[in-house]
Write an enzyme that holds these catalytic residues in place. Sequence first.
Site, mmCIF file in Angstrom:
data_model
loop_
_atom_site.group_PDB
_atom_site.id
_atom_site.type_symbol
_atom_site.label_atom_id
_atom_site.label_comp_id
_atom_site.label_asym_id
_atom_site.label_seq_id
_atom_site.Cartn_x
_atom_site.Cartn_y
_atom_site.Cartn_z
ATOM 1 N N ARG A 168 0.839 -1.213 0.000
ATOM 2 C CA ARG A 168 0.000 0.000 0.000
ATOM 3 C C ARG A 168 0.873 1.261 0.000
ATOM 4 O O ARG A 168 0.582 2.247 0.676
ATOM 5 C CB ARG A 168 -0.943 0.037 1.210
ATOM 6 C CG ARG A 168 -1.958 -1.082 1.255
ATOM 7 C CD ARG A 168 -2.972 -0.975 0.124
ATOM 8 N NE ARG A 168 -4.074 -1.898 0.298
ATOM 9 C CZ ARG A 168 -4.062 -3.171 -0.129
ATOM 10 N NH1 ARG A 168 -3.002 -3.660 -0.771
ATOM 11 N NH2 ARG A 168 -5.099 -3.947 0.067
ATOM 12 N N SER A 242 -10.755 -0.661 3.031
ATOM 13 C CA SER A 242 -10.041 -0.749 4.314
ATOM 14 C C SER A 242 -9.639 0.643 4.755
ATOM 15 O O SER A 242 -8.972 1.356 3.997
ATOM 16 C CB SER A 242 -8.766 -1.585 4.174
ATOM 17 O OG SER A 242 -9.070 -2.882 3.734
ATOM 18 N N GLU A 338 -4.987 3.913 5.808
ATOM 19 C CA GLU A 338 -4.748 3.704 4.376
ATOM 20 C C GLU A 338 -5.404 4.840 3.578
ATOM 21 O O GLU A 338 -4.886 5.299 2.572
ATOM 22 C CB GLU A 338 -5.348 2.362 3.938
ATOM 23 C CG GLU A 338 -5.207 2.148 2.439
ATOM 24 C CD GLU A 338 -5.930 0.923 1.912
ATOM 25 O OE1 GLU A 338 -5.672 -0.186 2.401
ATOM 26 O OE2 GLU A 338 -6.748 1.086 0.992
HETATM 27 P P1 FAD Z 1 -8.792 8.637 -5.430
HETATM 28 O O1 FAD Z 1 -9.519 8.245 -4.203
HETATM 29 O O2 FAD Z 1 -9.437 9.615 -6.334
HETATM 30 O O3 FAD Z 1 -7.352 9.188 -5.016
HETATM 31 C C1 FAD Z 1 -6.537 8.474 -4.108
HETATM 32 C C2 FAD Z 1 -5.207 9.227 -3.973
HETATM 33 O O4 FAD Z 1 -4.497 9.185 -5.195
HETATM 34 C C3 FAD Z 1 -5.375 10.709 -3.629
HETATM 35 O O5 FAD Z 1 -4.301 11.109 -2.825
HETATM 36 C C4 FAD Z 1 -5.314 11.384 -5.001
HETATM 37 O O6 FAD Z 1 -4.871 12.731 -4.923
HETATM 38 C C5 FAD Z 1 -4.287 10.521 -5.700
HETATM 39 N N1 FAD Z 1 -4.494 10.424 -7.166
HETATM 40 C C6 FAD Z 1 -5.603 9.939 -7.786
HETATM 41 N N2 FAD Z 1 -5.398 9.931 -9.104
HETATM 42 C C7 FAD Z 1 -4.148 10.411 -9.328
HETATM 43 C C8 FAD Z 1 -3.366 10.649 -10.491
HETATM 44 N N3 FAD Z 1 -3.814 10.382 -11.720
HETATM 45 N N4 FAD Z 1 -2.125 11.174 -10.322
HETATM 46 C C9 FAD Z 1 -1.647 11.456 -9.092
HETATM 47 N N5 FAD Z 1 -2.346 11.253 -7.965
HETATM 48 C C10 FAD Z 1 -3.573 10.731 -8.075
HETATM 49 N N6 FAD Z 1 -7.591 -0.757 -2.483
HETATM 50 C C11 FAD Z 1 -6.771 -1.833 -2.578
HETATM 51 O O7 FAD Z 1 -5.549 -1.670 -2.718
HETATM 52 N N7 FAD Z 1 -7.254 -3.099 -2.546
HETATM 53 C C12 FAD Z 1 -8.564 -3.367 -2.417
HETATM 54 O O8 FAD Z 1 -8.966 -4.525 -2.379
HETATM 55 C C13 FAD Z 1 -9.463 -2.266 -2.296
HETATM 56 N N8 FAD Z 1 -10.776 -2.475 -2.124
HETATM 57 C C14 FAD Z 1 -11.624 -1.424 -2.010
HETATM 58 C C15 FAD Z 1 -12.995 -1.668 -1.858
HETATM 59 C C16 FAD Z 1 -13.903 -0.624 -1.746
HETATM 60 C C17 FAD Z 1 -15.371 -0.940 -1.571
HETATM 61 C C18 FAD Z 1 -13.428 0.710 -1.814
HETATM 62 C C19 FAD Z 1 -14.407 1.844 -1.738
HETATM 63 C C20 FAD Z 1 -12.071 0.976 -1.952
HETATM 64 C C21 FAD Z 1 -11.154 -0.095 -2.066
HETATM 65 N N9 FAD Z 1 -9.769 0.122 -2.198
HETATM 66 C C22 FAD Z 1 -8.922 -0.954 -2.340
HETATM 67 C C23 FAD Z 1 -9.216 1.495 -2.193
HETATM 68 C C24 FAD Z 1 -9.287 2.203 -3.583
HETATM 69 O O9 FAD Z 1 -10.171 1.537 -4.437
HETATM 70 C C25 FAD Z 1 -7.917 2.291 -4.236
HETATM 71 O O10 FAD Z 1 -7.009 2.972 -3.410
HETATM 72 C C26 FAD Z 1 -7.968 2.993 -5.601
HETATM 73 O O11 FAD Z 1 -6.746 2.852 -6.271
HETATM 74 C C27 FAD Z 1 -8.292 4.477 -5.469
HETATM 75 O O12 FAD Z 1 -8.529 4.968 -6.768
HETATM 76 P P2 FAD Z 1 -9.294 6.308 -7.026
HETATM 77 O O13 FAD Z 1 -9.200 6.608 -8.485
HETATM 78 O O14 FAD Z 1 -10.652 6.262 -6.470
HETATM 79 O O15 FAD Z 1 -8.365 7.325 -6.231
HETATM 80 N N1 EPU Z 2 -10.868 -10.406 10.260
HETATM 81 C C1 EPU Z 2 -11.581 -10.470 11.448
HETATM 82 N N2 EPU Z 2 -12.620 -9.598 11.608
HETATM 83 C C2 EPU Z 2 -12.984 -8.712 10.663
HETATM 84 C C3 EPU Z 2 -12.261 -8.657 9.448
HETATM 85 C C4 EPU Z 2 -11.201 -9.520 9.273
HETATM 86 O O1 EPU Z 2 -11.277 -11.250 12.319
HETATM 87 O O2 EPU Z 2 -13.947 -7.975 10.907
HETATM 88 C C5 EPU Z 2 -9.754 -11.343 10.076
HETATM 89 C C6 EPU Z 2 -10.240 -12.678 9.507
HETATM 90 O O3 EPU Z 2 -9.594 -13.712 10.169
HETATM 91 C C7 EPU Z 2 -9.736 -12.686 8.083
HETATM 92 C C8 EPU Z 2 -8.512 -11.772 8.151
HETATM 93 O O4 EPU Z 2 -8.818 -10.817 9.177
HETATM 94 O O5 EPU Z 2 -9.399 -13.952 7.684
HETATM 95 C C9 EPU Z 2 -8.253 -11.029 6.859
HETATM 96 O O6 EPU Z 2 -9.458 -10.443 6.414
HETATM 97 P P1 EPU Z 2 -9.774 -10.232 4.859
HETATM 98 O O7 EPU Z 2 -9.447 -11.469 4.089
HETATM 99 O O8 EPU Z 2 -11.133 -9.667 4.749
HETATM 100 O O9 EPU Z 2 -8.713 -9.184 4.397
HETATM 101 P P2 EPU Z 2 -8.166 -7.868 5.080
HETATM 102 O O10 EPU Z 2 -6.787 -8.133 5.569
HETATM 103 O O11 EPU Z 2 -9.137 -7.327 6.058
HETATM 104 C C10 EPU Z 2 -7.015 -7.020 2.918
HETATM 105 C C11 EPU Z 2 -6.906 -5.738 2.167
HETATM 106 C C12 EPU Z 2 -8.114 -5.556 1.272
HETATM 107 C C13 EPU Z 2 -8.161 -6.691 0.289
HETATM 108 C C14 EPU Z 2 -8.277 -8.001 1.053
HETATM 109 C C15 EPU Z 2 -8.222 -9.208 0.147
HETATM 110 C C16 EPU Z 2 -5.567 -4.230 3.490
HETATM 111 C C17 EPU Z 2 -5.549 -3.047 4.373
HETATM 112 N N3 EPU Z 2 -6.765 -4.639 3.085
HETATM 113 O O12 EPU Z 2 -8.107 -6.896 3.804
HETATM 114 O O13 EPU Z 2 -7.954 -4.336 0.568
HETATM 115 O O14 EPU Z 2 -9.259 -6.560 -0.598
HETATM 116 O O15 EPU Z 2 -7.169 -8.101 1.983
HETATM 117 O O16 EPU Z 2 -6.935 -9.411 -0.303
HETATM 118 O O17 EPU Z 2 -4.517 -4.773 3.156
HETATM 119 C C18 EPU Z 2 -8.366 -2.001 0.692
HETATM 120 O O18 EPU Z 2 -7.144 -1.854 0.680
HETATM 121 O O19 EPU Z 2 -9.167 -1.045 0.707
HETATM 122 C C19 EPU Z 2 -8.914 -3.348 0.700
HETATM 123 C C20 EPU Z 2 -10.221 -3.608 0.762
#
Ligand code: FAD
Ligand code: EPU
Length: 342
Positions: A168, A242, A338
């Site tokens: 991240r 997250s 994050e």
């Molecule tokens: P924004 O929110 O618009 O911007 C994020 C940051 O990047 C800001 O600081 C912004 O200024 C900067 N930025 C954006 N675009 C540019 C650009 N072109 N040039 C320079 N800076 C820029 N993230 C994960 O890693 N794994 C996941 O599994 C994951 N699951 C998610 C699930 C949900 C339901 C949600 C809501 C979010 C999740 N995220 C996850 C977080 C998010 O989707 C990512 O961080 C994504 O890359 C953000 O993209 P965005 O275009 O919305 O960025």
């Molecule tokens: N867990 C709990 N309670 C909860 C949630 C999770 O006990 O309420 C424990 C469970 O044991 C589970 C473990 O945590 O097995 C891991 O949970 P999960 O698989 O849901 O993944 P996570 O670590 O919570 C991360 C990323 C996600 C990504 C998933 C799948 C980060 C900060 N988050 O979540 O990314 O989608 O793994 O790979 O690394 C994001 O970055 O926004 C994001 C959603």
Amino acid sequence: MPIFPDIKENFSLHSFNTFHIESTARYFTEVNTIENFRELIASGKLDESPLLVLGGGSNLLFTGNFNGIAVHIINKGIEIQNRTADAVLVKSAAGENWHEFVTYCVNEGFGGIENLSLIPGNVGSCPIQNIGAYGVEVKDSFHSLEAIDLQTGELLVFSNEECRFGYRDSIFKRDLKGKFAIWSVTFELKLNPVLHIEYGAIKQELDAKGINHASISDVSTAVCSIRQNKLPDPKLLGNAGSFFKNPTVDQKFAEKLLESFPKLVHYPAGNDKVKLAAGWLIEQCGWKGHREGDAGVHENQALVLVNYGRATGSNILTLAHRIQNSVYERFGVKLDMEVNVI
Ligand code: FAD
Ligand code: EPU
């Protein structure tokens, strides 16, 4: 017709952030060509006001009105740059939607990013925090990016190594924070990829469907299904995924914690480090499903903070601080955010 210099004033960002927080930008504009961006830089507007580059708004928390200029990047286009017997270089404009880009690659049989299906946001933001899910990170398929120097308007290329990707993390969250706008990203994808299906939930999904020889498309479908079951849909419930990162601690510290908390969810992180599941830590402190007004902790995933409707960014941030304090008091573990707090 170029959109710039159409600068709007006191512009609502409600539909530009997936937390659905009410906030306005002092100035707002959309940019779809490099020339537009250079005009904007030459206008001096960026020297007068703080700048926020805006993608899909899925990793942002606005804690008040933004007293600067929000620049929404909306350039489009996907092109194949080079193709060999086993790999392809695909370049995407920053303004493309991430999941639509993944779907395009999956449909073309280009492997490497299928585990990252359904992550919200745009292509241009994917390198910022090196998005990751289900055992894969964007850095694994990332070739290079083009970014505009916000001082000079120059377009520079950054290689994978130069982006200094980590969990991240990238150089754009550190030394180069706020200095560049990412304009395009090029991926090196495989035509005969090794699929990453070792993640428990993916295996279960494939087994349940009786799939023994999974395709790229099967993996993408499995990931979409897992995510739809686990994570709240921002269209229905405001959130930014997250809220905190999973913390990394020293092996020795983790061993001590395990003596007191044998059920602690943890993973080896190399170099005598251990990654802890922040969701588990937060749940153990009793926060899962907790609600204060319209700010809350999701009932199925304690790592996701949610806006039930009218929460302000400050309400969410106050809750986040309380969670950080209680996890620190109970486990001695510091949770880093994050989400980008603006
Ligand atoms: P924004 O929110 O618009 O911007 C994020 C940051 O990047 C800001 O600081 C912004 O200024 C900067 N930025 C954006 N675009 C540019 C650009 N072109 N040039 C320079 N800076 C820029 N993230 C994960 O890693 N794994 C996941 O599994 C994951 N699951 C998610 C699930 C949900 C339901 C949600 C809501 C979010 C999740 N995220 C996850 C977080 C998010 O989707 C990512 O961080 C994504 O890359 C953000 O993209 P965005 O275009 O919305 O960025
Ligand atoms: N867990 C709990 N309670 C909860 C949630 C999770 O006990 O309420 C424990 C469970 O044991 C589970 C473990 O945590 O097995 C891991 O949970 P999960 O698989 O849901 O993944 P996570 O670590 O919570 C991360 C990323 C996600 C990504 C998933 C799948 C980060 C900060 N988050 O979540 O990314 O989608 O793994 O790979 O690394 C994001 O970055 O926004 C994001 C959603």
